[in-house]
Design a protein around this motif. Structure first.
Motif: not given
Length: 659
Positions: A398-407
């Motif tokens: 939970s230490d990260g800030l992943q933003d995974f938004q594939p279109t």
């Protein structure tokens, strides 16, 4: 009254009868057709049927001739005076989305011009601008330093040593590599491609290292070449370099095959040398096939400062690799990653595992992470892979800030055990796939599934066509072909505007054939009029001529390799066209290698040579109306004949009538 054999009448009355008959036929067509017939255009010189309720518009507002039309596919050709721009389809339900088209060559070389031996050898550094235009064996690493250009002209074959690297440098000290910090210009032509291959007698993947476009090289271009039997066919990257350095290459009209990996793209930044870097490529109009692992492999990894990858992958055929395309993004500590790959208008088929695999990772040591992965996957044709698209989030805590938004949009996704798979290892971070306006076909919910959501997220798949027919579209998303939390609040049906998923090829020149894939594209009217004044208008059911004839060697020059007899009905329609077609219910180009002959009373009445321009060319053939009148009620013989020797073959064939 029999209007074809009436007694003499006064001219005004005859005109009245003809006008009345015309009105009755027109009204009948309107009532029987679910879509209005916009017109009929006959062009005997091109044998093209360009009439229906569907219109194809190329850039510069140029209408295109429709050669064949079904609900999910249009065969057309690039009209004269077209330019690069957008293509659209219009039917009576509206106008489709736009798909980009480029006016240009889609040529892909083969290995027929590859040399078998070399005139000279070389290894070491190239210190000044150099041109190679002969066959050369690289006995060790060749380095092109910053500020220097190596040009390789068409007709050259460059061999990589398969027995070692006499420089003992580079990424693999035991494999020969072409390492470019400056500029590499590969100038193959359609008549004289450039070949990169192994010197081994029995060649195999990994025989030599491959081509490396390294940090600082941003102007390299590889055009019309073949790259085979390397560990990595082409590698573009900046990896742990003090001070960083961008890297970019243009790869077009190449065949990259039989390597361990076809193309790699790497952007790796680490402490303490990290700086902002950008790595990418324009990968266009290539065939990337039969590579052991990935066709295209991208890895962006950053632990300090930032890294960006933004390759454009368009108009390629990516097939029969281990994985078609693999995008891997990860970060740790003070690193920031922006992954922005665009995958557009490709055929991605028959890869052993995934057609497209996208994975996003957090840090493995709880130091924090910031991985921003937003690839765009649109206008592709994906089928025959184990999973057509596989999306996976790996937060690693939970230490990260992943933003995974594939279109994922405007694709045809079909004929695979798994259409789209969404999965995760943990429920942290942002994971919001955008799946919309696709065409999902051939998923039965027993052995194949359109969407499988194994994550804890809710996935929406809106505004898509589900299936390949109006009946299937009207039913919406099939629940038995879905696993997990997948919702569709809206879907497309036969009353929706058409949708284009892909142009094949996406690059072509005037007159070249183009296939448009999608859904709700319309269909050629196959109207068989009922017995309205049946003495005047008679329908004709399709007549079967022959099954596909598989290719084989000729047994004798001018061999007649297939013959059949069919009977033409005594009563024929008095309007419309008669076609030789590969389908019984639509106009579809046919082909015979080399010639088809029609005989009546042992005399040749019609012939067409499909190989008149050396290479057999499929054609939509109209049988002249006057000839059909001569043949009605008679048995006719149809023969397929060899003309030029070599091989024989033929498509399925029918005789059909289209009003």
């Amino acid at each position: 009254m029999n209007l074809l054999h009436t007694h003499k009448v006064q001219k005004p009355f005859r005109k009245f009868i003809r006008f009345t008959l015309f009105l009755i036929i027109i009204v009948s067509i309107v009532l029987l057709q679910s879509r209005n017939l916009s017109g009929l255009s006959k062009n005997l010189s091109t044998s093209a049927a360009s009439w229906s309720n569907t219109a194809v518009t190329f850039p510069n507002n140029k209408p295109a001739t429709i050669l064949n039309l079904s609900e999910t596919q249009i065969d057309t050709a690039v009209p004269a005076d077209s330019i690069s721009g957008n293509v659209s389809v219009t039917t009576n339900t509206g106008t489709s989305n736009n798909v980009s088209f480029e006016l240009g060559s889609n040529f892909a070389p083969d290995d027929s011009g590859e040399a078998q031996t070399w005139q000279s050898t070389f290894s070491g550094e190239i210190s000044i601008d150099t041109i190679w235009d002969s066959n050369i064996l690289l006995t060790g690493d060749v380095t092109v330093p910053a500020g220097v250009t190596l040009t390789i002209n068409g007709g050259s074959t460059i061999f990589g040593s398969s027995v070692g690297d006499d420089q003992a440098t580079g990424r693999w000290t035991d494999k020969t590599e072409l390492i470019v910090f400056g500029t590499l210009l590969v100038n193959g032509t359609e008549s004289d491609p450039v070949h990169f291959t192994s010197d081994a007698a029995n060649k195999s993947s990994g025989d030599w290292g491959g081509i490396q476009i390294r940090e600082g090289s941003t102007t390299s271009e590889l055009s019309i070449c073949m790259i085979q039997y390397a560990t990595e066919g082409v590698s573009i990257g900046s990896v742990d370099i003090p001070g960083g350095g961008d890297s970019w290459a243009n790869i077009q009209n190449c065949v990259i095959q039989h390597n361990e990996i076809g193309i790699t793209i790497r952007a790796n930044v680490n402490w303490p040398d990290g700086i902002h870097i950008n790595v990418g490529a324009n990968i266009k109009n290539n065939v990337i096939a039969n590579n052991v692992e990935e066709g295209i492999y991208l890895w962006i990894w950053c632990g300090y400062q930032s890294a960006i990858t933004n390759p454009i992958i368009t108009n390629n055929v990516i097939e029969q690799n281990g994985t078609g395309i693999y995008l891997k993004s990860e970060s740790w500590w003070l690193g920031h990653v922006d992954e922005r790959t665009a995958i557009r208008n490709n055929i991605i088929r028959n890869n052993a595992t995934n057609g497209i695999m996208v994975e996003t990772f957090g840090s493995s040591d709880a130091s924090g992470s910031d991985t921003d992965s937003k690839p765009v996957i649109e206008n592709n044709l994906l089928f025959g892979n184990e999973a057509n698209i596989y999306l996976n989030l790996v937060p690693r805590g939970s230490d990260g800030l992943q933003d995974f938004q594939p279109t994922v949009r405007f694709n045809t996704i079909s004929d695979a055990p798994l259409g789209v798979v969404i999965t995760e290892t943990e429920s942290f971070d942002t994971f919001e796939p955008i799946i919309a306006q696709n065409v999902f076909e051939s998923f039965d919910g027993v052995s194949s599934y359109a969407i499988v959501n194994e994550s804890s997220r809710i996935v929406y798949a809106n505004d898509s066509y589900w299936g390949s027919s109006p009946t299937e579209w009207g039913a919406g998303m099939p629940s038995d072909a879905i696993i997990g939390s997948v919702f569709s609040s809206s879907f497309k049906d036969s009353d929706s505007p058409p949708l284009i998923t892909m142009l094949s090829p996406g690059t072509a020149t005037t007159g070249e054939p183009i296939t448009i894939y999608g859904a709700n594209l319309g269909s050629l009217p196959q109207l068989f009029l009922p017995a309205i004044l049946n003495q005047v208008v008679t329908d004709m059911e399709p007549i079967f001529i022959g099954d596909p004839f598989p290719q084989r060697q000729v047994q004798a020059v001018r061999e007649i390799f297939y013959s059949t007899t069919i009977q033409i009905p005594q009563e024929l329609p008095n309007s419309g066209n008669f076609y030789l077609s590969a389908q019984s219910d639509a106009i579809s180009p046919v082909i015979v290698d080399d010639e088809i002959i029609i005989k009546m009373n042992d005399s040749i009445t019609y012939t067409h040579d499909f190989s008149a321009e050396n290479t057999p060319q499929a054609a939509s053939l109209i049988i002249p109306f006057a000839l059909m009148e001569q043949m009605k009620g008679k048995d006719i013989t149809i023969e397929y004949r060899d003309v030029y020797g070599d091989v024989v073959s033929a498509s399925e064939m029918w005789l059909i009538w289209v009003p």
